[in-house]
Design an enzyme around this catalytic site. Structure first.
Site, PDB file in Angstrom:
ATOM      1  N   GLU A   1       0.826  -1.310  -0.133  1.00 48.37           N
ATOM      2  CA  GLU A   1       0.023  -0.014  -0.064  1.00 48.37           C
ATOM      3  C   GLU A   1       0.879   1.376  -0.086  1.00 48.37           C
ATOM      4  O   GLU A   1       0.416   2.347  -0.347  1.00 48.37           O
ATOM      5  CB  GLU A   1      -0.898  -0.052   1.218  1.00 48.37           C
ATOM      6  CG  GLU A   1      -2.184  -1.011   1.054  1.00 48.37           C
ATOM      7  CD  GLU A   1      -2.978  -0.978   0.230  1.00 48.37           C
ATOM      8  OE1 GLU A   1      -3.691   0.427  -0.027  1.00 48.37           O
ATOM      9  OE2 GLU A   1      -3.167  -1.752  -0.511  1.00 48.37           O
TER      10      GLU A   1
ATOM     11  N   SER B   1     -55.246 -27.816  34.503  1.00 50.06           N
ATOM     12  CA  SER B   1     -55.210 -28.131  35.839  1.00 50.06           C
ATOM     13  C   SER B   1     -53.640 -27.794  36.445  1.00 50.06           C
ATOM     14  O   SER B   1     -53.504 -28.076  37.617  1.00 50.06           O
ATOM     15  CB  SER B   1     -55.532 -29.943  36.003  1.00 50.06           C
ATOM     16  OG  SER B   1     -56.738 -30.094  35.637  1.00 50.06           O
TER      17      SER B   1
END
Length: 817
Positions: free
Chosen positions: A87, A462
């Site tokens: 770079e 129940s």
């Protein structure tokens, strides 16, 4: 010549002055709008939200950007050399701008007529990435140059490189070099080879063009060019260069694979974090530790999978999901690529049907076998209550081209299966503080992200009765109180119509003890209790368990569990029975840490106090009530360090612990001799629970506990319909509960609630429910609160012989009617 030289001299001076004036003008024009470079020192990069189990295993990651910031000191020197070679090989020498690079870019612009390269240095890219857009214009480039010059003045080269390598995009949602190393090689940048470093260093120029996954040939060419640059610049020797060139291209796609399959837990944690921090939850790098241990969650997953699969197989095979006859393997593979796993069920296409089984093509391209023994269950589905004849051979079940579902067993073999149409939810809490230990919101999150554990309000049937019985025990009834299990007709003032409730078996047992009525789940007894106590008074009592009053019907049907409640609400309420009468609140997030590891939040749930037995035997009204602060809130500002640890919050006692102890004993009888008898197979003596089944078996429940865990399981359809004629809480939900609790409690010693003070164990006359004399036949022992212990028959002073029933005028009204 002198005049010509003067002309060129003054022209040169004019050009220089023009450039100086131009740059000065640009600086004066742009500088007021330039951001402060000093902000780079405190910049916060976006890091995803990560959710972990209580034992540190990854559950999920949320966020668009995969990023793992790395300090400059941790970056391998060879990678720095590779990056600079690719770079900006003059990075260490220039002051933010490289004139030669800019001239080269200008020359290319003049020759081609359009911008090819920007001539940017690494410093200029830092300026662009952190402060500017990607717009291609002279004003943006000028701003970039000016910012680069400022950055070089205020930051060191190391700081600039650290900013750069953590910000750059490197393809496949990877931002920063460490994230890229994880995505392409499954390891940190510190652990990759020289060739792999060069590959990553080549990505910033064009992440899509040089991506090793999308364009391996171009990526290798770029890698080799970078290695050549490193060799040419003297950064590596020839041996290293040649070895790196020879290394094959071995990049593959790696993503942070969850170590725990808990998508409903992950979604709950994500939603809570967004509620606390808004959109910053996805970008601030929070690490969330939940209360869920990975092993218990996997136990819950397996219990739901096996339980729903077994239920589904009892009702028959509905056929393949699709048919693709007459196609090639390649065409079948394309169809499989469109499918995804649902839960633990894999898609496959039948390629051959043989006498011993079938051969299938799986989604990963393998040809595998499925044994006939795993297919024998597949009777044709007719309806919920009817199936066709049992298959006699694999050809009766499958044809070539069928898209089917398979379950991979622990030994790697495949079992023929199908995606269940019924759904289920499971919640497990620690009754001592409300911590969620396992949660499953449905068969498959991929199939439906609707969290039934938290969102599905269904009738508990129940399994709600213990709340009615708790109210009765706190209202002076005892486990030996006799209540008449007989037909009754109500014209309820709230229902405004005639109501004839019945037991599920359409039988009636006459006067029956409360203990027996609970484990036999007698509906008429629950209704008579509620009628005697009063609906409004009982609702006020039950809401103390954390239920919303609006969800509780204001009529006698409440006794049969017609409230609309979620599995989480039921489990939370049952926690009070398991912990001795204390109210706890469920919570999921145990700790939140910042990106730097600072603790921002630590849960401080209201918990059952240590030494709670010191207050044993006191009525609920006399029990100490916590005045401690509520669990800690998240910090108000991001990055704020959490306040000092809070004083542990103490849970409020809402029920007399003697009541919960007696009720636990009654619920243990549900398992020993009632509707939960299947759970005896677990071989434990510390389990208590209750089944629940609604009208037409539209909902099946089982809730149960010991002193360690409370677990609630629900089974049903999202759009309520019958589970089947022979499907109840004990057949559909209890097996799932047993699979989970059996695994969760494996190796743990028996742990039932301790007996509190103020409890008496007395021999009771089975006919009258009164204390028995030594000569009373068939007397049994029962538990009582000291103040509620019944007198003996002889003590009544009416000359009634021991063991004889009481005269009607001396019995409690509910004893007989």
């Amino acid at each position: 010549m002198i005049r010509l030289l003067k002309f060129f001299w003054w022209s040169f001076v004019a050009v220089i002055c023009a450039l100086v004036l131009g740059v000065s003008g640009a600086f004066l024009y742009l500088s007021p709008n330039l951001p402060s470079v000093d902000s780079l020192r405190s910049i916060q990069l976006q890091i995803p939200l990560r959710v972990f189990s209580s034992d540190g295993k990854l559950i999920a990651e949320f966020g668009e950007m995969r990023r793992s910031p790395i300090r400059f000191a941790d970056i391998p020197p060879q990678f720095i050399q590779a990056l600079l070679s690719a770079e900006d090989d003059n990075f260490l020498n220039h002051y933010g701008v490289d004139p030669s690079s800019l001239m080269r870019a200008a020359t290319q612009l003049v020759k081609s007529g359009h911008i090819q390269t920007g001539g940017s240095t690494i410093t200029m890219q830092v300026a662009k990435n952190y402060f500017l857009t990607s717009e291609r214009s002279f004003s943006r480039k000028t701003s970039e140059i000016l910012l680069a010059l400022q950055i070089e003045r205020e930051l060191t080269k190391d700081e600039i490189l650290e900013l750069y390598v953590n910000k750059i995009y490197l393809g496949n949602r990877a931002y920063g070099i460490d994230a890229a190393a994880q995505v392409y090689y499954g390891k940190s940048i510190r652990d990759v080879s020289l060739a792999q470093m060069a590959m990553i260093a080549g990505l910033p120029k064009a992440p899509s063009r040089f991506n090793p996954l999308a364009n391996p040939a171009r990526a290798k060419e770029r890698r080799d060019w970078i290695l050549g640059r490193m060799y040419k610049l003297g950064k590596i020797d020839e041996a290293s260069y040649q070895a790196a060139l020879a290394e094959p291209l071995n990049a593959s796609y790696h993503v942070p694979t969850p170590e725990v399959n808990a998508p409903y837990v992950a979604e709950m944690a994500r939603a809570e974090m967004v509620g606390r921090y808004g959109g910053d939850a996805y970008t601030e790098g929070f690490r969330v530790t939940t209360t869920v241990p990975s092993d218990m969650q996997e136990m819950a997953n397996k219990a739901i999978l096996n339980g729903l699969t077994e239920y589904d197989e009892r009702h028959g095979y509905r056929g393949p999901e699709a048919r693709f006859p007459g196609k090639t393997h390649a065409a079948w593979q394309q169809e499989l690529n469109k499918q995804r796993n649902l839960g633990a069920l894999e898609p496959a296409i039948v390629t051959q049907v043989e006498k011993t089984g079938i051969k299938v093509l799986t989604r990963d391209g393998k040809d595998e076998e499925v044994a006939w023994d795993t297919m024998k269950w597949a009777r044709p589905y007719i309806n919920t209550n009817a199936q066709g004849r049992s298959p006699q051979s694999p050809a009766d079940v499958a044809q070539v081209g069928d898209l089917v579902r398979l379950q991979r067993l622990d030994d790697g073999k495949l079992k023929f299966s199908q995606v269940p149409t019924a759904q289920s939810a499971l919640v497990t809490l620690d009754p001592n503080n409300g911590a969620i230990r396992a949660l499953v919101g449905g068969f498959s999150f991929e199939q439906s992200n609707y969290n039934r554990a938290m969102q599905a309000k269904r009738q508990p049937g129940s399994s709600f009765k213990p709340f009615i019985y708790s109210a009765a025990l706190d209202s002076g009834y005892t486990a030996s109180s006799l209540v008449n299990d007989a037909p009754i007709v109500f014209v309820d003032q709230y229902l405004d119509k005639e109501w004839r409730p019945k037991n599920d078996t359409n039988t009636f047992l006459g006067p029956i003890r409360l203990r027996e009525a609970l484990y036999k789940s007698r509906n008429l007894v629950s209704i008579r209790l509620l009628q005697a106590m009063g609906v409004d008074r009982t609702i006020d009592y039950i809401t103390k368990f954390g239920f919303n009053k609006q969800d509780l019907p204001r009529n006698l049907s409440l006794a049969l569990g017609t409230a609309t409640l979620t599995p989480m609400e039921i489990a939370t309420g049952w926690s009070t029975f398991a912990n001795g009468g204390y109210k706890v609140n469920p919570y999921l997030i145990d700790r939140i840490e910042s990106r730097s590891g600072e603790t921002l939040f630590t849960a401080n749930p209201a918990r059952v106090p240590q030494g709670a037995e010191d207050n044993a035997g006191l009525p609920a009204a006399e029990q100490p009530i916590s005045t401690s602060a509520l669990p800690g809130e998240a910090p108000s500002a991001l990055g704020e360090v959490a306040p000092p640890p809070q004083t542990p919050a103490v849970a409020e006692r809402i029920v007399d612990n003697r009541t919960t102890y007696i009720l636990t004993s009654m619920l243990q009888d549900v398992i020993k001799r009632g509707t939960g008898r299947r759970a005896l197979a677990l071989g434990r003596d510390d389990l208590a629970g209750k089944t629940g089944t609604t009208n037409e078996s539209k909902d099946a429940w089982f809730s149960g506990y010991n002193a360690d865990f409370v677990t609630t399981v629900w089974v049903g359809f999202d759009q309520p319909e019958s589970l089947g004629r022979r499907e109840y809480g004990g057949t559909a939900a209890l097996p799932i509960w047993m699979k989970f609790m059996g695994a969760a409690l494996h190796g743990r010693p028996s742990h039932a609630p301790a007996e509190p003070d103020g409890i008496l164990s007395l021999r009771v006359d089975p006919v009258s429910g009164r204390a028995a004399s030594p000569s009373t036949p068939n007397a049994y022992f029962e538990l009582f609160k000291a103040e509620d212990s019944p007198p003996s028959v002889d003590e009544l002073g009416n000359g009634v012989a021991p063991g004889s029933p009481l005269p009607a005028d001396e019995a409690a009204p509910m004893d007989l009617f």
